[in-house]
Design a protein around this motif. Structure first.
Motif, PDB file in Angstrom:
ATOM      1  N   ALA A  37       0.842  -1.199   0.000  1.00 27.95           N
ATOM      2  CA  ALA A  37       0.000   0.000   0.000  1.00 27.95           C
ATOM      3  C   ALA A  37       0.877   1.249   0.000  1.00 27.95           C
ATOM      4  O   ALA A  37       1.853   1.345   0.739  1.00 27.95           O
ATOM      5  N   GLY A  38       0.502   2.209  -0.840  1.00 30.10           N
ATOM      6  CA  GLY A  38       1.231   3.460  -0.948  1.00 30.10           C
ATOM      7  C   GLY A  38       2.112   3.567  -2.171  1.00 30.10           C
ATOM      8  O   GLY A  38       2.483   4.672  -2.579  1.00 30.10           O
ATOM      9  N   ALA A  39       2.461   2.430  -2.798  1.00 31.26           N
ATOM     10  CA  ALA A  39       3.283   2.469  -4.004  1.00 31.26           C
ATOM     11  C   ALA A  39       2.497   3.094  -5.151  1.00 31.26           C
ATOM     12  O   ALA A  39       1.300   2.872  -5.301  1.00 31.26           O
ATOM     13  N   VAL A  40       3.193   3.889  -5.974  1.00 36.30           N
ATOM     14  CA  VAL A  40       2.600   4.487  -7.167  1.00 36.30           C
ATOM     15  C   VAL A  40       3.365   3.962  -8.375  1.00 36.30           C
ATOM     16  O   VAL A  40       4.596   3.957  -8.389  1.00 36.30           O
ATOM     17  N   THR A  41       2.639   3.508  -9.397  1.00 35.04           N
ATOM     18  CA  THR A  41       3.286   2.893 -10.550  1.00 35.04           C
ATOM     19  C   THR A  41       2.449   3.092 -11.805  1.00 35.04           C
ATOM     20  O   THR A  41       1.254   3.399 -11.733  1.00 35.04           O
ATOM     21  N   GLY A  55     -12.449  -2.432 -12.604  1.00 38.56           N
ATOM     22  CA  GLY A  55     -11.828  -3.219 -13.658  1.00 38.56           C
ATOM     23  C   GLY A  55     -10.548  -3.850 -13.160  1.00 38.56           C
ATOM     24  O   GLY A  55     -10.382  -4.102 -11.959  1.00 38.56           O
ATOM     25  N   ALA A  56      -9.635  -4.118 -14.083  1.00 36.89           N
ATOM     26  CA  ALA A  56      -8.349  -4.719 -13.739  1.00 36.89           C
ATOM     27  C   ALA A  56      -7.259  -4.064 -14.573  1.00 36.89           C
ATOM     28  O   ALA A  56      -7.494  -3.644 -15.718  1.00 36.89           O
ATOM     29  N   VAL A  57      -6.070  -3.958 -14.001  1.00 36.11           N
ATOM     30  CA  VAL A  57      -4.927  -3.372 -14.700  1.00 36.11           C
ATOM     31  C   VAL A  57      -3.752  -4.330 -14.626  1.00 36.11           C
ATOM     32  O   VAL A  57      -3.672  -5.188 -13.734  1.00 36.11           O
ATOM     33  N   ARG A  58      -2.835  -4.164 -15.578  1.00 35.34           N
ATOM     34  CA  ARG A  58      -1.595  -4.924 -15.554  1.00 35.34           C
ATOM     35  C   ARG A  58      -0.476  -4.013 -15.061  1.00 35.34           C
ATOM     36  O   ARG A  58      -0.309  -2.898 -15.566  1.00 35.34           O
ATOM     37  N   LEU A  59       0.290  -4.499 -14.076  1.00 34.22           N
ATOM     38  CA  LEU A  59       1.376  -3.730 -13.480  1.00 34.22           C
ATOM     39  C   LEU A  59       2.685  -4.008 -14.214  1.00 34.22           C
ATOM     40  O   LEU A  59       2.771  -4.949 -15.007  1.00 34.22           O
ATOM     41  N   VAL A  82      -1.325   4.492 -11.172  1.00 33.46           N
ATOM     42  CA  VAL A  82      -2.179   3.978 -10.103  1.00 33.46           C
ATOM     43  C   VAL A  82      -1.409   3.965  -8.786  1.00 33.46           C
ATOM     44  O   VAL A  82      -0.180   3.921  -8.774  1.00 33.46           O
ATOM     45  N   GLN A  83      -2.170   4.005  -7.707  1.00 33.13           N
ATOM     46  CA  GLN A  83      -1.600   3.867  -6.371  1.00 33.13           C
ATOM     47  C   GLN A  83      -2.180   2.621  -5.712  1.00 33.13           C
ATOM     48  O   GLN A  83      -3.394   2.397  -5.750  1.00 33.13           O
ATOM     49  N   VAL A  84      -1.312   1.813  -5.112  1.00 33.66           N
ATOM     50  CA  VAL A  84      -1.741   0.584  -4.449  1.00 33.66           C
ATOM     51  C   VAL A  84      -2.431   0.934  -3.136  1.00 33.66           C
ATOM     52  O   VAL A  84      -1.897   1.692  -2.321  1.00 33.66           O
ATOM     53  N   THR A  85      -3.613   0.402  -2.947  1.00 32.29           N
ATOM     54  CA  THR A  85      -4.344   0.630  -1.696  1.00 32.29           C
ATOM     55  C   THR A  85      -4.383  -0.600  -0.807  1.00 32.29           C
ATOM     56  O   THR A  85      -4.636  -0.489   0.388  1.00 32.29           O
ATOM     57  N   ARG A  86      -4.170  -1.792  -1.412  1.00 36.19           N
ATOM     58  CA  ARG A  86      -4.113  -3.025  -0.627  1.00 36.19           C
ATOM     59  C   ARG A  86      -3.169  -3.994  -1.303  1.00 36.19           C
ATOM     60  O   ARG A  86      -3.225  -4.193  -2.515  1.00 36.19           O
ATOM     61  N   ALA A  87      -2.285  -4.576  -0.492  1.00 36.48           N
ATOM     62  CA  ALA A  87      -1.349  -5.560  -1.017  1.00 36.48           C
ATOM     63  C   ALA A  87      -2.080  -6.840  -1.398  1.00 36.48           C
ATOM     64  O   ALA A  87      -3.231  -7.067  -1.004  1.00 36.48           O
ATOM     65  N   ALA A  88      -1.414  -7.685  -2.177  1.00 38.50           N
ATOM     66  CA  ALA A  88      -1.966  -9.003  -2.470  1.00 38.50           C
ATOM     67  C   ALA A  88      -2.132  -9.766  -1.165  1.00 38.50           C
ATOM     68  O   ALA A  88      -1.325  -9.641  -0.241  1.00 38.50           O
ATOM     69  N   MET A  89      -3.178 -10.576  -1.079  1.00 37.42           N
ATOM     70  CA  MET A  89      -3.490 -11.300   0.151  1.00 37.42           C
ATOM     71  C   MET A  89      -3.602 -12.781  -0.157  1.00 37.42           C
ATOM     72  O   MET A  89      -4.449 -13.191  -0.962  1.00 37.42           O
ATOM     73  N   VAL A 100      -5.852  -1.246  -6.448  1.00 39.23           N
ATOM     74  CA  VAL A 100      -5.258   0.052  -6.758  1.00 39.23           C
ATOM     75  C   VAL A 100      -6.370   1.044  -7.071  1.00 39.23           C
ATOM     76  O   VAL A 100      -7.534   0.660  -7.265  1.00 39.23           O
ATOM     77  N   ARG A 101      -5.981   2.309  -7.144  1.00 37.62           N
ATOM     78  CA  ARG A 101      -6.897   3.359  -7.586  1.00 37.62           C
ATOM     79  C   ARG A 101      -6.125   4.294  -8.515  1.00 37.62           C
ATOM     80  O   ARG A 101      -4.894   4.378  -8.426  1.00 37.62           O
ATOM     81  N   PRO A 102      -6.811   5.001  -9.397  1.00 35.46           N
ATOM     82  CA  PRO A 102      -6.112   5.924 -10.290  1.00 35.46           C
ATOM     83  C   PRO A 102      -5.359   6.995  -9.499  1.00 35.46           C
ATOM     84  O   PRO A 102      -5.833   7.479  -8.469  1.00 35.46           O
ATOM     85  N   ALA A 103      -4.173   7.332  -9.992  1.00 35.44           N
ATOM     86  CA  ALA A 103      -3.356   8.361  -9.349  1.00 35.44           C
ATOM     87  C   ALA A 103      -2.805   9.301 -10.415  1.00 35.44           C
ATOM     88  O   ALA A 103      -1.596   9.346 -10.676  1.00 35.44           O
ATOM     89  N   PRO A 104      -3.686  10.066 -11.097  1.00 30.81           N
ATOM     90  CA  PRO A 104      -3.212  10.972 -12.146  1.00 30.81           C
ATOM     91  C   PRO A 104      -2.272  12.032 -11.588  1.00 30.81           C
ATOM     92  O   PRO A 104      -2.364  12.418 -10.417  1.00 30.81           O
TER      93      PRO A 104
END
Length: 330
Positions: A37-41, A55-59, A82-89, A100-104
């Motif tokens: 969480a917190g990473a922007v990519t 939807g879904a995005v490819r990192l 995008v910014q990660v809001t929750r890590a993989a679980m 993730v959520r959009p991070a323009p």
């Protein structure tokens, strides 16, 4: 005043919030978690759910994440930040994708380190030398044991904490009268949420209380115990069930131990090895699965930090978390 203490161990950075020698909360970061969480990519839109903003995005590492909050004009294949809001679980038999959520207008940045993240909070943060014993004095090993077993003892009973795909479940067991048992469990539950870093949906199975007044008394006690906790809760129903919901950004200590048992045991073994003070070669004795989970780069880092050679001995008779480290004559 509470203070965050941080250990930067091999393959794991851990932190505990300590006051008067007692652990109030904990946090753990593993080095093989690429999207915290917190990473922007940068990302590309794989698909979107019709009529929604999801939807879904490819990192960049070719992994997939779920996204919410999409602009209406974005089409499949579009590039976005995008910014990660929750890590993989991880879960039994599958994994939940990161969210993730959009991070323009943002630039790619890694997730904040544990020290950076905690420094943004109200409590001071101090990083310890790996030989410092503050974690041991505060009871880190006992906390790890609770995470491994899922059992948290309190005066008059025991909590059993179990991660499931839907939620973390907390069962209460003890020999006290039911009302007294429920009330005695309340502070233990509130403490376990922070100490074991439990978030998301939590179901608490209190003893069934026949009288509504008793249920209301337990509800009031739980509300008071959770006064500093950020989340929502339901009132106790007639079967003794209460649900809590809080923001979920990462796996709890219990989930890590339950779903990555060999990896958690390997990290625990590395921590023990770093604390061996006697001279000699470091000998790591553990179950085969634990030694298989020890990555070569972790072992090389242990040798570098300790200035010693490292040897392994498999012992299939040992439980996963019964491994140990010692110094032996070369």
């Amino acid at each position: 005043m509470p203070e965050w203490l941080i250990e930067e161990g091999i393959a794991e950075t851990r932190a505990i919030l300590v006051e008067n020698g007692e652990i109030l909360a904990s946090r753990v970061v593993w080095d093989d978690e690429p999207w915290r969480a917190g990473a922007v990519t940068s990302a590309s839109l794989l698909h979107r759910v019709g009529g929604t903003r999801r939807g879904a995005v490819r990192l960049p590492d070719n992994s997939v994440a779920l996204i919410d909050g999409l602009d209406g004009g974005l089409t499949e294949g579009a590039a976005l930040m995008v910014q990660v809001t929750r890590a993989a679980m991880a879960e039994r038999g599958r994994s939940k994708l990161p969210q993730v959520r959009p991070a323009p207008q943002r630039q790619p940045t890694p997730a904040p380190t544990l020290a950076e993240e905690l420094s943004a909070g109200p409590h001071p943060v101090r990083t310890l030398r790996i030989t410092d014993r503050s974690f041991d004095v505060a009871g880190w090993d006992d906390l790890v044991e609770q995470a491994l077993t899922g059992e948290v003892a309190f005066s008059g009973g025991t909590l059993l904490v179990c991660p499931t795909p839907a939620m973390t479940l907390i069962d209460i067991d003890g020999a006290l009268p039911l009302r007294a048992l429920a009330l005695a469990a309340v502070p233990a539950i509130a403490g376990a949420l922070a100490r074991l870093d439990i978030g998301g949906s939590v179901g608490i199975d209190f003893p069934s209380l026949e009288h509504r007044a008793d249920r209301q008394t337990v509800d009031a006690a739980l509300a008071e115990a959770l006064s500093g906790w950020r989340g929502e809760r339901t009132g106790m129903n007639g079967f003794g069930f209460v649900q809590l919901v809080a923001r979920l950004e990462r796996p709890s200590l219990v989930a890590r131990s339950a779903l990555h048992a060999a990896g958690a045991a390997a990290r625990r073994l590395l921590r023990q090895a770093e604390r061996v003070q006697e001279p000699g070669v470091l000998l790591l004795t553990a179950a085969p699965a634990v030694l298989r989970a020890l990555r070569p780069q972790w072992e090389a880092e242990l040798a570098r930090r300790s200035g010693r050679s490292v040897r392994r001995v498999e012992d299939a008779r040992l439980a996963l978390h019964a491994g140990f480290a010692q110094a032996v004559v070369p």
